[in-house]
Design an enzyme around this catalytic site. Structure first.
Site, mmCIF file in Angstrom:
data_model
loop_
_atom_site.group_PDB
_atom_site.id
_atom_site.type_symbol
_atom_site.label_atom_id
_atom_site.label_comp_id
_atom_site.label_asym_id
_atom_site.label_seq_id
_atom_site.Cartn_x
_atom_site.Cartn_y
_atom_site.Cartn_z
ATOM 1 N N LEU A 16 -25.901 45.329 11.326
ATOM 2 C CA LEU A 16 -24.526 44.921 11.582
ATOM 3 C C LEU A 16 -24.064 45.601 12.861
ATOM 4 O O LEU A 16 -24.437 46.740 13.134
ATOM 5 C CB LEU A 16 -23.602 45.356 10.436
ATOM 6 C CG LEU A 16 -23.801 44.669 9.103
ATOM 7 C CD1 LEU A 16 -22.915 45.334 8.052
ATOM 8 C CD2 LEU A 16 -23.479 43.197 9.198
ATOM 9 N N ASP A 17 -23.249 44.925 13.635
ATOM 10 C CA ASP A 17 -22.649 45.548 14.799
ATOM 11 C C ASP A 17 -21.610 46.555 14.331
ATOM 12 O O ASP A 17 -21.109 46.481 13.206
ATOM 13 C CB ASP A 17 -21.999 44.500 15.696
ATOM 14 C CG ASP A 17 -23.023 43.569 16.323
ATOM 15 O OD1 ASP A 17 -24.167 44.016 16.553
ATOM 16 O OD2 ASP A 17 -22.690 42.409 16.579
ATOM 17 N N ALA A 18 -21.253 47.484 15.195
ATOM 18 C CA ALA A 18 -20.325 48.555 14.822
ATOM 19 C C ALA A 18 -18.974 48.029 14.354
ATOM 20 O O ALA A 18 -18.348 48.620 13.480
ATOM 21 C CB ALA A 18 -20.134 49.508 15.996
#
Length: 69
Positions: A16-18
């Site tokens: 997942l992206d931040a």
């Protein structure tokens, strides 16, 4: 993910992206994780997304297509 998962030999199958939320599959099968995550295997994937609005909403002009030639 190692900072959050304190179980030995468990791998995250994806990321997942931040600034996103969602589900990450965890597995202890490294070969399976590699098969579903490595782009060389060309596994078809489907992503469902929801995009939030930022700032003011304003109408946009329709995009036009240019013909080459």
């Amino acid at each position: 993910m190692k900072d959050f998962i304190q179980v030995p030999a468990v791998y995250a199958a994806g990321r997942l992206d931040a600034d996103s939320e969602g589900l990450v599959v965890l597995t202890d099968d490294g070969a399976w994780q590699h098969r579903i995550s490595d782009p060389s295997h060309k596994l078809a994937k489907v992503y469902w997304t929801q995009v939030g609005a930022y700032g003011q909403r304003r109408p946009r002009a329709p995009r036009s297509r240019r013909r080459s030639g």
